[in-house]
Scaffold this motif. Structure first.
Motif, PDB file in Angstrom:
ATOM      1  N   GLY A 171      22.422 -29.027  25.343  1.00 31.65           N
ATOM      2  CA  GLY A 171      23.848 -29.170  25.541  1.00 31.65           C
ATOM      3  C   GLY A 171      24.131 -29.408  27.022  1.00 31.65           C
ATOM      4  N   VAL A 172      25.273 -28.990  27.488  1.00 31.81           N
ATOM      5  CA  VAL A 172      25.627 -29.177  28.899  1.00 31.81           C
ATOM      6  C   VAL A 172      25.676 -27.804  29.562  1.00 31.81           C
ATOM      7  CG1 VAL A 172      27.214 -30.208  30.534  1.00 31.81           C
ATOM      8  CG2 VAL A 172      26.971 -31.203  28.253  1.00 31.81           C
ATOM      9  N   HIS A 181      30.836 -35.209  34.057  1.00 30.97           N
ATOM     10  CA  HIS A 181      31.158 -33.810  33.805  1.00 30.97           C
ATOM     11  C   HIS A 181      32.175 -33.255  34.794  1.00 30.97           C
ATOM     12  CE1 HIS A 181      28.180 -33.783  30.741  1.00 30.97           C
ATOM     13  NE2 HIS A 181      27.157 -33.916  31.571  1.00 30.97           N
ATOM     14  N   ASP A 185      21.815 -19.322  25.013  1.00 26.27           N
ATOM     15  CA  ASP A 185      21.619 -20.023  23.745  1.00 26.27           C
ATOM     16  C   ASP A 185      20.374 -20.908  23.792  1.00 26.27           C
ATOM     17  OD1 ASP A 185      23.902 -18.869  22.682  1.00 26.27           O
ATOM     18  OD2 ASP A 185      25.198 -20.554  23.195  1.00 26.27           O
ATOM     19  N   ARG A 204      20.153 -28.726  18.720  1.00 30.79           N
ATOM     20  CA  ARG A 204      20.943 -28.625  19.949  1.00 30.79           C
ATOM     21  C   ARG A 204      21.497 -27.225  20.145  1.00 30.79           C
ATOM     22  NH1 ARG A 204      26.060 -28.640  21.915  1.00 30.79           N
ATOM     23  NH2 ARG A 204      26.605 -29.976  23.696  1.00 30.79           N
ATOM     24  N   TRP A 247      30.860 -24.943  29.036  1.00 35.54           N
ATOM     25  CA  TRP A 247      29.438 -25.209  29.234  1.00 35.54           C
ATOM     26  C   TRP A 247      28.622 -24.484  28.168  1.00 35.54           C
ATOM     27  CZ3 TRP A 247      28.476 -28.441  33.385  1.00 35.54           C
ATOM     28  CH2 TRP A 247      29.489 -28.561  34.343  1.00 35.54           C
ATOM     29  N   THR A 248      27.445 -25.017  27.872  1.00 37.12           N
ATOM     30  CA  THR A 248      26.527 -24.309  26.978  1.00 37.12           C
ATOM     31  C   THR A 248      25.990 -23.078  27.695  1.00 37.12           C
ATOM     32  OG1 THR A 248      25.842 -26.430  26.031  1.00 37.12           O
ATOM     33  CG2 THR A 248      24.461 -24.527  25.555  1.00 37.12           C
ATOM     34  N   SER A 261      18.151 -34.662  24.691  1.00 39.42           N
ATOM     35  CA  SER A 261      19.560 -34.905  24.999  1.00 39.42           C
ATOM     36  C   SER A 261      20.172 -35.767  23.913  1.00 39.42           C
ATOM     37  CB  SER A 261      19.701 -35.623  26.353  1.00 39.42           C
ATOM     38  OG  SER A 261      21.024 -36.072  26.558  1.00 39.42           O
ATOM     39  N   GLY A 262      21.472 -35.567  23.681  1.00 41.66           N
ATOM     40  CA  GLY A 262      22.168 -36.457  22.762  1.00 41.66           C
ATOM     41  C   GLY A 262      22.113 -37.898  23.229  1.00 41.66           C
ATOM     42  N   GLY A 312      24.008 -24.443  21.392  1.00 46.96           N
ATOM     43  CA  GLY A 312      25.461 -24.440  21.471  1.00 46.96           C
ATOM     44  C   GLY A 312      26.140 -25.092  20.292  1.00 46.96           C
ATOM     45  N   ALA A 313      25.376 -25.803  19.466  1.00 47.76           N
ATOM     46  CA  ALA A 313      25.921 -26.429  18.265  1.00 47.76           C
ATOM     47  C   ALA A 313      25.211 -25.905  17.028  1.00 47.76           C
ATOM     48  CB  ALA A 313      25.803 -27.949  18.342  1.00 47.76           C
TER      49      ALA A 313
END
Length: 268
Positions: free
Chosen positions: A189-190, A202, A213, A235, A208-209, A145-146, A237-238
């Protein structure tokens, strides 16, 4: 689409959410998938659905991932039924029950979050990695997680646990490299799950991701396409999968490190 036929994958927290998506995604590509989770009925139903949808072999093993004896028995059951585990995905984990500063958190709940994020992955790796070493290699994925890369004022337990999990990943990479064992930090991601929906941060989120992915990245890891990223963080989604495939990170890129305060920093 990589063919994962012959691979045995073990996914924790497989009865719902991201773990459920990963179990089906891996099985759809030919892997035999063992799912671990605490709730036996829901887990068995989920694994049966995955088997019916994909035609791949699945196994449901109810277990508390923070119980050392239970984890050892679960891994023995998996290897006995399906064979040696080639991919371990440490997905199970709790989150802070309330958005409060550390000093207002309930001590028992706070610690249960840290245990789920640290003791669980430790026990699973401790039980699974020796078999990977004996087999000449394997891969471990930690759902990162970030929040593990920086502090958080209201999710201190989750942040602390995810940071520790990144150190577990790097330790496996450093000690396992000579044996063909690789480890990765994958932040999903989320993703729209029951856990993220319950987090006040949230509330009202509409973007949302995509679960696909996350699945695609784990499948690429399982297929050996991202081995250059072992011991590092990416990550869903990024990060673009094709870019990751084409990139060989160097030095401390995507690793958790102190940042020097300037050229004269003695710890720089």
């Amino acid at each position: 689409m990589p063919d994962l036929g012959g691979l045995v994958a073990l996914v924790t927290g497989a009865s719902a959410g991201i773990g459920r998506h990963l179990a089906e995604g891996l099985a759809a590509r030919g892997a035999a998938v063992a799912g671990l989770a605490r709730g036996g009925d829901r887990l068995r139903a989920a694994m049966a659905e995955v088997a019916a949808a994909t035609g791949s072999r699945t196994l449901a093993v109810p277990v508390d991932v923070t119980d050392a004896a239970a984890v050892g028995a679960a891994v023995a059951e998996v290897t006995g039924e399906l064979g040696p585990v080639g991919l371990l995905v440490n997905n199970a984990g709790l989150v802070d029950a309330a958005e409060v500063p550390l000093w207002d958190a309930d001590p028992d709940q706070w610690w249960s979050v840290v245990e789920s994020q640290v003791r669980g992955p430790f026990l699973l790796a401790r039980a699974v990695v020796p078999g990977m070493v004996s087999a000449g290699g394997g891969r471990v994925v930690g759902l990162a997680s970030g929040m593990g890369t920086r502090g958080n004022p209201l999710y201190s337990a989750y942040s602390a646990g995810k940071t520790a999990q990144m150190r577990i990943t790097e330790s496996i990479d450093l000690a396992g490299a000579a044996h063909g064992v690789r480890a990765f930090d994958l932040a999903p991601g989320v993703v729209d799950t029951a856990m993220t929906r319950a987090m006040p941060m949230h509330a009202g989120r509409t973007e949302w991701t995509r679960p696909a992915d996350v699945v695609d990245l784990v499948v690429a890891i399982a297929a050996g396409e991202l081995d250059a990223w072992s011991g590092r963080f990416f990550r869903a989604g990024a990060d673009d999968l094709d870019t990751l495939r084409a990139t060989t990170p160097a030095g401390d890129a995507r690793r958790l490190r102190l940042v020097p305060y300037g050229d004269g920093d003695p710890l720089g």
